[in-house]
Design a protein around this motif. Structure first.
Motif, PDB file in Angstrom:
ATOM      1  N   GLY A   2      43.120  62.287 105.380  1.00  0.00           N
ATOM      2  CA  GLY A   2      42.109  63.340 105.798  1.00  0.00           C
ATOM      3  C   GLY A   2      40.715  62.989 105.029  1.00  0.00           C
ATOM      4  N   GLU A   3      39.698  63.436 105.570  1.00  0.00           N
ATOM      5  CA  GLU A   3      38.126  63.133 104.690  1.00  0.00           C
ATOM      6  C   GLU A   3      38.317  63.290 103.541  1.00  0.00           C
ATOM      7  OE1 GLU A   3      35.765  61.490 106.441  1.00  0.00           O
ATOM      8  OE2 GLU A   3      37.267  60.938 107.694  1.00  0.00           O
ATOM      9  N   ALA A   4      38.757  64.630 102.980  1.00  0.00           N
ATOM     10  CA  ALA A   4      38.884  64.832 101.598  1.00  0.00           C
ATOM     11  C   ALA A   4      39.833  63.959 100.948  1.00  0.00           C
ATOM     12  CB  ALA A   4      39.207  66.129 101.502  1.00  0.00           C
ATOM     13  N   ALA A   5      41.026  63.274 101.332  1.00  0.00           N
ATOM     14  CA  ALA A   5      41.901  62.537 100.528  1.00  0.00           C
ATOM     15  C   ALA A   5      41.242  61.185 100.523  1.00  0.00           C
ATOM     16  CB  ALA A   5      43.050  62.518 101.338  1.00  0.00           C
ATOM     17  N   ARG A   6      40.356  60.748 101.567  1.00  0.00           N
ATOM     18  CA  ARG A   6      39.739  59.636 101.865  1.00  0.00           C
ATOM     19  C   ARG A   6      38.837  59.500 100.625  1.00  0.00           C
ATOM     20  NH1 ARG A   6      34.787  58.405 103.458  1.00  0.00           N
ATOM     21  NH2 ARG A   6      34.073  56.310 103.804  1.00  0.00           N
ATOM     22  N   ASP A   7      37.630  60.618 100.481  1.00  0.00           N
ATOM     23  CA  ASP A   7      36.722  60.787  99.490  1.00  0.00           C
ATOM     24  C   ASP A   7      37.281  60.799  98.124  1.00  0.00           C
ATOM     25  OD1 ASP A   7      35.331  60.598 101.658  1.00  0.00           O
ATOM     26  OD2 ASP A   7      34.631  62.815 101.495  1.00  0.00           O
TER      27      ASP A   7
ATOM     28  N   GLY B  71      38.888  55.901  92.534  1.00  0.00           N
ATOM     29  CA  GLY B  71      38.987  54.390  92.116  1.00  0.00           C
ATOM     30  C   GLY B  71      37.892  53.863  91.634  1.00  0.00           C
ATOM     31  N   ALA B  72      36.599  54.372  91.547  1.00  0.00           N
ATOM     32  CA  ALA B  72      35.320  53.717  91.289  1.00  0.00           C
ATOM     33  C   ALA B  72      35.621  53.901  89.572  1.00  0.00           C
ATOM     34  CB  ALA B  72      34.237  54.777  91.544  1.00  0.00           C
ATOM     35  N   TYR B  73      36.140  54.459  89.079  1.00  0.00           N
ATOM     36  CA  TYR B  73      36.173  54.658  87.538  1.00  0.00           C
ATOM     37  C   TYR B  73      37.444  53.825  86.971  1.00  0.00           C
ATOM     38  CZ  TYR B  73      33.125  58.365  88.367  1.00  0.00           C
ATOM     39  OH  TYR B  73      31.947  58.935  88.983  1.00  0.00           O
ATOM     40  N   ARG B  74      38.058  52.992  87.382  1.00  0.00           N
ATOM     41  CA  ARG B  74      38.784  51.825  87.106  1.00  0.00           C
ATOM     42  C   ARG B  74      37.996  50.500  86.245  1.00  0.00           C
ATOM     43  NH1 ARG B  74      42.090  50.362  92.310  1.00  0.00           N
ATOM     44  NH2 ARG B  74      40.001  50.697  93.176  1.00  0.00           N
TER      45      ARG B  74
ATOM     46  N   ASP C 177      42.501  45.102  93.228  1.00  0.00           N
ATOM     47  CA  ASP C 177      42.773  45.907  94.168  1.00  0.00           C
ATOM     48  C   ASP C 177      41.985  45.375  95.554  1.00  0.00           C
ATOM     49  OD1 ASP C 177      43.434  48.199  95.572  1.00  0.00           O
ATOM     50  OD2 ASP C 177      41.886  49.446  95.004  1.00  0.00           O
ATOM     51  N   VAL C 178      40.821  44.940  95.386  1.00  0.00           N
ATOM     52  CA  VAL C 178      40.175  44.252  96.787  1.00  0.00           C
ATOM     53  C   VAL C 178      40.850  43.184  97.370  1.00  0.00           C
ATOM     54  CG1 VAL C 178      38.214  43.140  97.476  1.00  0.00           C
ATOM     55  CG2 VAL C 178      37.706  45.155  95.981  1.00  0.00           C
TER      56      VAL C 178
ATOM     57  N   LEU D 107      33.462  49.190  96.147  1.00  0.00           N
ATOM     58  CA  LEU D 107      34.667  48.131  96.310  1.00  0.00           C
ATOM     59  C   LEU D 107      35.965  48.824  96.228  1.00  0.00           C
ATOM     60  CD1 LEU D 107      33.604  45.734  93.326  1.00  0.00           C
ATOM     61  CD2 LEU D 107      33.754  45.124  95.670  1.00  0.00           C
ATOM     62  N   SER D 108      35.887  50.283  96.019  1.00  0.00           N
ATOM     63  CA  SER D 108      37.081  50.958  95.923  1.00  0.00           C
ATOM     64  C   SER D 108      37.304  51.360  97.588  1.00  0.00           C
ATOM     65  CB  SER D 108      37.145  52.234  95.124  1.00  0.00           C
ATOM     66  OG  SER D 108      37.048  51.956  93.950  1.00  0.00           O
ATOM     67  N   HIS D 109      36.179  51.809  98.311  1.00  0.00           N
ATOM     68  CA  HIS D 109      36.039  52.120  99.583  1.00  0.00           C
ATOM     69  C   HIS D 109      36.473  50.911 100.330  1.00  0.00           C
ATOM     70  CE1 HIS D 109      34.404  52.758 103.450  1.00  0.00           C
ATOM     71  NE2 HIS D 109      33.733  51.621 103.507  1.00  0.00           N
ATOM     72  N   LEU D 110      36.003  49.489 100.304  1.00  0.00           N
ATOM     73  CA  LEU D 110      36.382  48.612 100.817  1.00  0.00           C
ATOM     74  C   LEU D 110      37.933  48.241 100.921  1.00  0.00           C
ATOM     75  CD1 LEU D 110      35.003  46.050 102.428  1.00  0.00           C
ATOM     76  CD2 LEU D 110      35.716  44.637 100.544  1.00  0.00           C
TER      77      LEU D 110
END
Length: 240
Positions: free
Chosen positions: A76-81, A87-90, A98-99, A48-51
């Motif tokens: 950058g890829e690191a910032a994206r990851d 975000g996954a720990y909210r 957020d979604v 969900l955070s990725h979306l």
């Protein structure tokens, strides 16, 4: 159909898929959100955070097309990851909000893109140059395929139904996402009403693979081994 007309039709389909996401995320409790998704190593919260961050990244590309000022999809890829991981720990409520909010931002910006900006070329995450219209295809693919990845009752047959006429676009986009040489395949999807779609992959004499739209979509996106298709499905290269 002009680029502008295609863009508006695609945006309407994206809106409908956003509504599906708002509905399903609104029903998730903490346990459901933080349980594993169908993607290895990711919980549903990661997905969900990725979306949500995908929506914001694609807004950057639409802003680039509108303004002419280069705006990369991600820092950058690191910032994206890192953004996905954090975000996954909210809480489930924060993630759901957020979604929905990020989807609304995407629709608002997409609806404001002038007709002459849709052909403007921007650079996607993998470095490919694409017309701004293709940003809508990318969002359509993300919101469709990841519904099945949630592992909450949306199988690929249901996803193909939700895509409607844009199913062919999403499969074609998936084929274009492979980073290696594709096997020689004639891929055929046959709907319950007999509707037939075909895609030619690779070079040389093709192997014909036939199946339902859902089975075709699952295989071409790397979510199945192709055993449900009629024909011997070859291995696929790395998906970008």
């Amino acid at each position: 159909m002009t680029a502008s007309e295609r863009a508006h039709a695609l945006l309407n389909r994206v809106r409908a898929l956003h509504d599906e996401w708002a509905s399903v995320t609104g029903r998730m409790d903490e346990e459901t959100v933080h349980a594993p998704s169908a993607l290895p190593g990711w919980t549903r919260a990661h997905l969900l955070s990725h979306l949500a961050r995908n929506a914001d990244g694609l807004v950057n590309l639409l802003t680039w097309a509108k303004s002419g000022v280069e705006t990369p999809m991600y820092a950058g890829e690191a910032a994206r990851d890192d953004d996905i991981e954090k975000g996954a720990y909210r809480s489930a409520e924060e993630i759901a909000e957020d979604v929905v909010a990020s989807a609304a931002r995407f629709v608002e910006v997409a609806a404001s893109v002038p007709d002459d900006a849709w052909p403007v070329r921007v650079r996607a995450r993998q470095g490919r140059e694409i017309p701004a219209e293709f940003v809508l295809w990318l969002r359509l693919s993300e919101t469709a395929i990841h519904l099945a990845d949630l592992d909450l009752g949306y199988d690929f047959g249901r996803v193909a139904e939700l895509l409607g006429d844009e199913f062919e676009i999403v499969v074609g986009n998936a084929i274009g996402m492979y980073g290696g040489e594709l096997p020689s395949v004639l891929l055929v999807a046959v709907g319950e009403d007999g509707t037939r779609h075909e895609w030619r992959m690779g070079t040389g004499e093709p192997v014909t693979l036939t199946g339902s739209p859902g089975d075709v979509l699952a295989w071409i996106t790397g979510r199945s081994d192709g055993s449900t298709l009629d024909g011997a499905a070859p291995p696929l290269p790395h998906w970008l």
